[in-house]
Design a protein around this motif. Structure first.
Motif, PDB file in Angstrom:
ATOM      1  N   ARG A 165       0.830  -1.205   0.000  1.00 25.31           N
ATOM      2  CA  ARG A 165       0.000   0.000   0.000  1.00 25.31           C
ATOM      3  C   ARG A 165       0.863   1.253   0.000  1.00 25.31           C
ATOM      4  O   ARG A 165       0.564   2.223  -0.715  1.00 25.31           O
ATOM      5  CB  ARG A 165      -0.928  -0.014   1.217  1.00 25.31           C
ATOM      6  CG  ARG A 165      -1.985  -1.103   1.154  1.00 25.31           C
ATOM      7  CD  ARG A 165      -2.788  -1.203   2.440  1.00 25.31           C
ATOM      8  NE  ARG A 165      -3.768  -2.281   2.398  1.00 25.31           N
ATOM      9  CZ  ARG A 165      -4.558  -2.609   3.399  1.00 25.31           C
ATOM     10  NH1 ARG A 165      -4.482  -1.953   4.554  1.00 25.31           N
ATOM     11  NH2 ARG A 165      -5.418  -3.599   3.276  1.00 25.31           N
TER      12      ARG A 165
ATOM     13  N   TYR B 216       1.065   4.274  -2.810  1.00 21.18           N
ATOM     14  CA  TYR B 216       0.847   5.692  -2.521  1.00 21.18           C
ATOM     15  C   TYR B 216       1.989   6.547  -3.062  1.00 21.18           C
ATOM     16  O   TYR B 216       1.757   7.627  -3.631  1.00 21.18           O
ATOM     17  CB  TYR B 216       0.717   5.906  -1.022  1.00 21.18           C
ATOM     18  CG  TYR B 216       0.688   7.377  -0.645  1.00 21.18           C
ATOM     19  CD1 TYR B 216      -0.481   8.117  -0.762  1.00 21.18           C
ATOM     20  CD2 TYR B 216       1.846   8.023  -0.212  1.00 21.18           C
ATOM     21  CE1 TYR B 216      -0.506   9.461  -0.458  1.00 21.18           C
ATOM     22  CE2 TYR B 216       1.829   9.377   0.099  1.00 21.18           C
ATOM     23  CZ  TYR B 216       0.663  10.094  -0.024  1.00 21.18           C
ATOM     24  OH  TYR B 216       0.653  11.426   0.271  1.00 21.18           O
TER      25      TYR B 216
ATOM     26  N   SER C   6       1.971   8.545  -6.401  1.00 20.38           N
ATOM     27  CA  SER C   6       0.579   8.657  -6.853  1.00 20.38           C
ATOM     28  C   SER C   6       0.182  10.120  -7.033  1.00 20.38           C
ATOM     29  O   SER C   6       0.917  11.036  -6.653  1.00 20.38           O
ATOM     30  CB  SER C   6      -0.355   8.005  -5.825  1.00 20.38           C
ATOM     31  OG  SER C   6      -0.338   8.745  -4.609  1.00 20.38           O
TER      32      SER C   6
ATOM     33  N   HIS D  96       0.036  11.853  -3.678  1.00 15.28           N
ATOM     34  CA  HIS D  96       1.384  12.207  -3.216  1.00 15.28           C
ATOM     35  C   HIS D  96       1.886  13.455  -3.944  1.00 15.28           C
ATOM     36  O   HIS D  96       2.449  14.379  -3.333  1.00 15.28           O
ATOM     37  CB  HIS D  96       2.317  11.019  -3.468  1.00 15.28           C
ATOM     38  CG  HIS D  96       3.684  11.181  -2.879  1.00 15.28           C
ATOM     39  ND1 HIS D  96       4.745  10.375  -3.233  1.00 15.28           N
ATOM     40  CD2 HIS D  96       4.183  12.067  -1.970  1.00 15.28           C
ATOM     41  CE1 HIS D  96       5.820  10.739  -2.558  1.00 15.28           C
ATOM     42  NE2 HIS D  96       5.506  11.774  -1.791  1.00 15.28           N
TER      43      HIS D  96
ATOM     44  N   ASN E 122      -4.505  15.058   2.952  1.00 17.29           N
ATOM     45  CA  ASN E 122      -4.315  13.705   2.423  1.00 17.29           C
ATOM     46  C   ASN E 122      -3.977  13.699   0.935  1.00 17.29           C
ATOM     47  O   ASN E 122      -3.719  12.647   0.363  1.00 17.29           O
ATOM     48  CB  ASN E 122      -5.572  12.869   2.650  1.00 17.29           C
ATOM     49  CG  ASN E 122      -5.736  12.459   4.107  1.00 17.29           C
ATOM     50  OD1 ASN E 122      -4.973  11.659   4.618  1.00 17.29           O
ATOM     51  ND2 ASN E 122      -6.720  13.040   4.782  1.00 17.29           N
TER      52      ASN E 122
ATOM     53  N   LEU F 177      -6.634   3.893  -3.102  1.00 16.62           N
ATOM     54  CA  LEU F 177      -6.459   3.735  -1.660  1.00 16.62           C
ATOM     55  C   LEU F 177      -7.516   4.583  -0.967  1.00 16.62           C
ATOM     56  O   LEU F 177      -8.042   5.533  -1.564  1.00 16.62           O
ATOM     57  CB  LEU F 177      -5.058   4.198  -1.236  1.00 16.62           C
ATOM     58  CG  LEU F 177      -3.880   3.333  -1.702  1.00 16.62           C
ATOM     59  CD1 LEU F 177      -2.573   4.109  -1.564  1.00 16.62           C
ATOM     60  CD2 LEU F 177      -3.815   2.032  -0.923  1.00 16.62           C
TER      61      LEU F 177
ATOM     62  N   TYR G 134      -5.894   7.611   3.634  1.00 17.64           N
ATOM     63  CA  TYR G 134      -4.765   6.694   3.795  1.00 17.64           C
ATOM     64  C   TYR G 134      -3.528   7.403   4.347  1.00 17.64           C
ATOM     65  O   TYR G 134      -2.799   6.840   5.173  1.00 17.64           O
ATOM     66  CB  TYR G 134      -4.434   6.029   2.450  1.00 17.64           C
ATOM     67  CG  TYR G 134      -3.180   5.190   2.505  1.00 17.64           C
ATOM     68  CD1 TYR G 134      -3.178   3.956   3.151  1.00 17.64           C
ATOM     69  CD2 TYR G 134      -1.985   5.646   1.946  1.00 17.64           C
ATOM     70  CE1 TYR G 134      -2.033   3.189   3.219  1.00 17.64           C
ATOM     71  CE2 TYR G 134      -0.839   4.885   2.015  1.00 17.64           C
ATOM     72  CZ  TYR G 134      -0.860   3.658   2.661  1.00 17.64           C
ATOM     73  OH  TYR G 134       0.292   2.909   2.743  1.00 17.64           O
ATOM     74  N   TYR G 135      -3.266   8.627   3.891  1.00 18.46           N
ATOM     75  CA  TYR G 135      -2.052   9.336   4.322  1.00 18.46           C
ATOM     76  C   TYR G 135      -1.969   9.442   5.839  1.00 18.46           C
ATOM     77  O   TYR G 135      -0.871   9.411   6.402  1.00 18.46           O
ATOM     78  CB  TYR G 135      -1.997  10.729   3.694  1.00 18.46           C
ATOM     79  CG  TYR G 135      -0.836  11.561   4.187  1.00 18.46           C
ATOM     80  CD1 TYR G 135       0.453  11.325   3.729  1.00 18.46           C
ATOM     81  CD2 TYR G 135      -1.025  12.575   5.129  1.00 18.46           C
ATOM     82  CE1 TYR G 135       1.528  12.071   4.197  1.00 18.46           C
ATOM     83  CE2 TYR G 135       0.035  13.327   5.598  1.00 18.46           C
ATOM     84  CZ  TYR G 135       1.307  13.066   5.122  1.00 18.46           C
ATOM     85  OH  TYR G 135       2.371  13.807   5.592  1.00 18.46           O
TER      86      TYR G 135
END
Length: 366
Positions: free
Chosen positions: A228, A232, A235, A238, A328, A352, A356-357
């Motif tokens: 995962r 990220y 992405s 990101h 995020n 995700l 998620y962050y």
């Protein structure tokens, strides 16, 4: 968006719209309420209640009652879904915190399949194969995905505008065996538009799909954590966090180019704080030199080239002049930025949770 050429690479830009109405602050509050059938006013047992794009999910009991915690999630829409009923969405749900909500669902109208006058040149089997590749993607994560209720997909090819259309009345259940999630994709809308009557990937003009998502974690003892995190890194979330934080780009894994020239992002983007989110404003349109057939040189609008770790080339175009980005990396409006190349190739199989962050920020910031 139209196809573009760079270094012999033909790019198609894609738009992914996973519904959300705001990017905002965090909340640890809880919500509760009851779900009823609008006609009979009877409680609905087993309705699914979730925060869009997160792992926060619950099911109503036999009295139609639910309680759900924000668990530090951003204020995404609250979504209520029940088979045979129209999905209900509540924007800014924490405005109702402290109150017991009463929510009524309407039964879905029975739809008769549209009569298609012109015969499709492609079979359902062919169209589903294209749908899987273009909806789930062909990354490791995308190829690992299984659609558990594929028969619920309504798919057809409209030869009048060379568009493959797909939708589903019931939420698609997608088992991601790589990232170890089961993703429920509700209110699916999917379109692939082609330059000609074709289903070849090279002939795709544009692609867009939309829906609500909830993630069910299938990983045990953190077995999928490394995969995962790798998904990220690099992405679009990101990248958008990197741009919005206006960090020292020399120390970042991303690099931005216009044409063949590496740029200083601060010359093109102005970042300000507003309403607990970052606002990115495009202050300079990227332009690159083009030489015409007559040899005349002109400066024409182009797209940003993005490299992650000097690899994974992507094209990026800002369609909207201003973008709001939360902590995020989620951004709005969702159609405001489109990607091609590597980032454009990442589809639903690489999704995700939008929060998620929060689970990996301590690792990222070390």
């Amino acid at each position: 968006m139209e196809k573009l050429d760079r270094m012999g690479v033909r790019l198609t830009f894609f738009i992914l719209i996973v519904y959300f109405t705001a990017v905002s602050g965090l909340s640890g509050q809880s919500l509760q309420g009851k779900i009823y059938d609008k006609e009979t006013e009877q409680p609905l047992d087993g309705a699914t209640v979730y925060f869009d794009g997160t792992t926060a999910l619950t099911i109503t009991n036999d009295e139609g009652f639910f309680t759900i915690s924000g668990n530090g999630n951003s204020s995404n829409d609250l979504v209520i879904s029940y088979i045979g009923y129209t999905t209900y969405r509540i924007s800014n749900p924490f405005a109702y915190s402290g109150k017991a909500m009463k929510i009524y669902l309407y039964k879905s109208e029975t739809k008769l399949d549209e009569v298609v006058i012109s015969r499709s040149p492609f079979s359902r089997k062919q169209l589903l194969e294209v749908f899987r590749k273009q909806f789930l993607g062909e990354s490791k994560a995308g190829k690992s995905c299984e659609i558990l209720n594929e028969d619920d997909i309504d798919i057809y090819y409209d030869v009048s505008n060379n568009t493959l259309n797909a939708s589903a009345d019931n939420a698609l259940r997608i088992r991601n065996n790589f990232l170890k999630y089961e993703v429920r994709f509700d209110q699916l809308e999917f379109k692939l538009n082609y330059y000609t009557t074709s289903i070849a990937a090279f002939d795709i003009r544009r692609s867009a799909y939309a829906g609500s998502t909830v993630f069910i974690d299938l990983s045990k003892n953190g077995a999928a954590d490394k995969k995962r995190l790798k998904s990220y890194l690099g992405s679009s979330a990101h990248l958008m966090r990197t741009i919005s934080n206006n960090n020292n780009w020399e120390s970042q894994p991303f690099s931005l180019f216009v044409g063949d020239s590496k740029i200083n992002p601060s010359e093109y983007f102005k970042v300000t704080d507003t309403l607990n989110v970052k606002k990115i404003r495009l202050i300079k349109v990227p332009k690159a030199m083009k030489i015409g057939k007559d040899g005349v040189k002109t400066m024409e609008k182009t797209y940003f080239s993005v490299f992650y770790k000097n690899a994974d080339f992507s094209g990026m175009e800002f369609v909207a002049p201003e973008i709001l980005v939360d902590d995020n990396g989620n951004y709005a409006p969702v159609y405001g930025v489109v990607f091609g190349g590597y980032l454009g190739s990442l589809k639903a199989g690489d999704l995700l949770p939008r929060d998620y962050y929060e689970s990996i920020k301590d690792i990222i910031n070390k």
